[in-house]
Design a protein around this motif. Structure first.
Motif, mmCIF file in Angstrom:
data_model
loop_
_atom_site.group_PDB
_atom_site.id
_atom_site.type_symbol
_atom_site.label_atom_id
_atom_site.label_comp_id
_atom_site.label_asym_id
_atom_site.label_seq_id
_atom_site.Cartn_x
_atom_site.Cartn_y
_atom_site.Cartn_z
ATOM 1 N N THR A 30 122.334 21.255 37.788
ATOM 2 C CA THR A 30 122.695 20.086 37.176
ATOM 3 C C THR A 30 124.002 19.373 37.490
ATOM 4 O O THR A 30 125.027 20.252 37.921
ATOM 5 C CB THR A 30 123.109 20.354 35.734
ATOM 6 O OG1 THR A 30 121.838 21.248 35.096
ATOM 7 C CG2 THR A 30 123.239 19.149 34.771
ATOM 8 N N GLY A 32 127.329 17.289 37.613
ATOM 9 C CA GLY A 32 128.587 17.178 36.575
ATOM 10 C C GLY A 32 129.638 18.083 37.007
ATOM 11 O O GLY A 32 130.852 17.766 36.363
ATOM 12 N N ARG A 36 129.678 19.129 32.152
ATOM 13 C CA ARG A 36 128.333 19.383 31.916
ATOM 14 C C ARG A 36 128.395 19.803 30.521
ATOM 15 O O ARG A 36 129.250 20.235 30.014
ATOM 16 C CB ARG A 36 127.844 20.549 32.797
ATOM 17 C CG ARG A 36 127.390 20.111 34.425
ATOM 18 C CD ARG A 36 126.899 21.200 35.048
ATOM 19 N NE ARG A 36 128.041 22.155 35.556
ATOM 20 C CZ ARG A 36 127.834 23.522 35.949
ATOM 21 N NH1 ARG A 36 126.634 23.948 35.831
ATOM 22 N NH2 ARG A 36 128.636 24.426 36.403
ATOM 23 N N ASP A 48 129.996 21.868 25.408
ATOM 24 C CA ASP A 48 130.523 21.361 26.935
ATOM 25 C C ASP A 48 131.147 22.483 27.715
ATOM 26 O O ASP A 48 131.776 23.479 27.095
ATOM 27 C CB ASP A 48 131.546 20.167 26.518
ATOM 28 C CG ASP A 48 131.388 18.909 26.050
ATOM 29 O OD1 ASP A 48 130.054 18.586 26.398
ATOM 30 O OD2 ASP A 48 131.699 18.459 25.271
ATOM 31 N N GLN A 211 127.854 15.656 29.253
ATOM 32 C CA GLN A 211 126.715 15.355 30.314
ATOM 33 C C GLN A 211 126.524 14.025 30.318
ATOM 34 O O GLN A 211 125.827 13.266 31.146
ATOM 35 C CB GLN A 211 125.489 16.148 29.872
ATOM 36 C CG GLN A 211 124.285 16.357 31.120
ATOM 37 C CD GLN A 211 124.856 17.048 32.093
ATOM 38 O OE1 GLN A 211 125.230 18.132 32.166
ATOM 39 N NE2 GLN A 211 124.590 16.353 33.350
ATOM 40 N N THR A 214 128.091 12.336 32.965
ATOM 41 C CA THR A 214 127.642 12.364 34.099
ATOM 42 C C THR A 214 126.553 11.846 34.270
ATOM 43 O O THR A 214 126.248 11.246 35.331
ATOM 44 C CB THR A 214 127.539 14.105 34.214
ATOM 45 O OG1 THR A 214 129.074 14.627 34.279
ATOM 46 C CG2 THR A 214 127.044 14.371 35.655
ATOM 47 N N ASP A 399 131.169 27.082 38.771
ATOM 48 C CA ASP A 399 131.604 25.781 39.494
ATOM 49 C C ASP A 399 132.564 26.526 40.301
ATOM 50 O O ASP A 399 133.706 26.834 40.146
ATOM 51 C CB ASP A 399 132.379 24.846 38.241
ATOM 52 C CG ASP A 399 132.760 23.738 38.854
ATOM 53 O OD1 ASP A 399 132.923 23.567 40.222
ATOM 54 O OD2 ASP A 399 132.892 22.604 38.489
#
Length: 464
Positions: A30, A32, A36, A48, A211, A214, A399
């Motif tokens: 995904t 972002g 996200r 989130d 999201q 994003t 991340d």
């Protein structure tokens, strides 16, 4: 383009808008980065992953030029920008309207307005000046110089302007977003920007979660010559042989992993010496009812700072900067479902909270955090249907830019404030390789300005 976080997407839009075809490669399924939204607890509850409240997103000089609302982004503003409760059951509830601070801050209302009004009233030019690399030619040099005189101070130095412990504590909460000790230089810069943004643009949330921002950025990019490849991790520079430019929404460590052999020795050394800041320990909550705040005003704000007095917050942040675990951590909490019913099933709610911890800490902070929440909302634990905790290592695994759980892209001090992550800032020793993550100026925050400036630097390298 490596990375489809807000800065990566911003840089990609800058380049595509100039007529270049941009291929964007995102390692995760995904787009972002830290912006996200996911179902991390129970079905129907949206949480989130990283960013949850977006003062700099709404107030971004670059995002404001894009038709994000045409691509599904809707900002929701809670009645109050922020609440800061105290152990006696009272709270400071900060409204967006500066005129309302007479009621909330009393004897400190005049001093508060003197601190924030000169910048809130000039937000458009002020934001453009503070969200750009230093040094650069400002749009409003007088206002920027006035801010600079404040910014070099510690948070404690600015807090002495206020007579009330309540107002000093309020400013401490804003300044703690810097991850600095409240006695460290530059803490006043972050604290003041956070306070100014609360009045200038509010502290809004996107309907549907981070999201949504994003997705809107991705849809804007899709109207231009571009392609977005998800679940496509880039581990080697060889992947970019056919590309004229490479712009990277990654940190210095990832730059070394991907391009190390192509960079100069001095640049490799600078990236190796780049220092990351403290991390965070985060919890997502699925709740069967709203949080039972003792101070009812806390239910009027999407964001609540839980730390008590200035000295309590200072002790928590000082412990973290010294590599210690705070026994009573400063907790940042968001309660978006009070204002956005798309986040949870009917009658249910979500909450998002984190505290600061030393980089890479493996200490479970759940009990300490919930003790702090219970201090201001007795009975909170009884409202919890499910919870999901994230230690720094887990955040980094989801991340790669969150090294050691650092959501700020690197430690903030005088050298790394100006030269992030090296003296070249967005450029590198290779003329066609650029970096645009939050490890570049202006640093942390979902504003896209790192990507905007890096994208323009890349265009200049082509003579555009």
């Amino acid at each position: 383009m490596i990375g489809a976080g807000p800065n990566g997407l911003a840089a990609a839009i800058v380049l595509a808008r100039a007529g270049l075809h941009v291929d964007v490669f995102e390692a995760e399924p995904t787009a972002g980065g830290a912006a996200r939204t996911m179902a991390s607890t129970l079905d129907g509850f949206l949480h989130d992953f990283g960013s949850a409240v977006f003062p700099l997103g709404r107030g971004s000089p670059f995002f404001s030029t894009l038709p994000l609302h045409e691509h599904g982004l809707e900002w929701i503003e809670s009645p109050a920008a922020l609440a800061h409760p105290f152990a006696d059951g009272d709270a400071v509830v900060l409204e967006r309207d500066l005129g309302s601070v007479d009621a909330s801050l009393g004897e400190d209302a005049r001093a508060w307005r003197a601190l924030v009004a000169p910048f809130a009233e000039r937000w458009e030019t002020f934001a453009r000046d503070v969200l750009r690399p230093v040094p650069s030619i400002p749009h409003d040099p007088v206002t920027l110089a006035r801010f600079g005189a404040i910014a070099v101070n510690s948070a404690r130095g600015i807090a002495t302007r206020f007579r009330s412990e309540r107002t000093r504590a309020l400013f401490a909460g804003f300044a703690a977003h810097s991850f600095l000790s409240l006695d460290a230089p530059l803490g006043a810069a972050v604290g003041t920007i956070m306070a100014v943004s609360a009045h200038a643009v509010g502290w809004p949330i996107p309907r549907g979660g981070a999201q949504s921002l994003t997705n809107a950025l991705s849809r804007v990019l899709a109207t231009m010559p571009s392609a977005l490849y998800l679940d496509t991790r880039v581990d080697t520079a060889a992947a970019f042989a056919p590309h004229e430019l490479v712009v990277c929404d990654v940190g210095p460590r990832a730059m070394l992993d991907i391009f190390g052999s192509q960079l100069s020795a001095a640049e490799r050394d600078a990236f190796t010496r780049f220092r990351y800041g403290p991390g965070v320990f985060k919890v997502d909550y699925a709740l069967d009812a709203p949080i039972p705040w003792t101070a009812e005003g806390c239910s009027r704000a999407a964001t609540v700072h839980l730390g008590g007095t200035f000295d309590e917050i200072a002790a928590s942040e000082d412990a973290v900067t010294r590599g210690r675990i705070p026994e009573r951590p400063f907790v940042l909490l968001a309660q978006p479902s009070l204002f956005d019913d798309s986040r949870a099933p009917a009658g249910k709610h979500t909450a998002w909270a984190y505290c600061h911890v030393p980089s890479g800490s493996s200490v479970d902070m759940l009990k300490r955090m919930e003790d702090q929440i219970e201090r201001f909302a007795p009975g909170f634990r009884e409202r919890v249907l499910a919870r999901r905790t994230y230690a720094p290592a887990e955040l980094q695994a989801m991340d790669a830019n969150l090294v050691g759980g650092d959501i700020g892209g690197g430690a903030l001090d005088l050298m790394q404030f100006v030269f992030r992550p090296s003296r070249r800032i967005y450029a590198t020793s290779r003329r066609n390789i650029f970096i645009c993550s939050s490890s570049t100026p202006p640093g942390a925050g979902v504003h896209g300005m790192c990507g905007y400036h890096a994208g323009n630097a890349a265009l200049r390298s082509l003579g555009r």
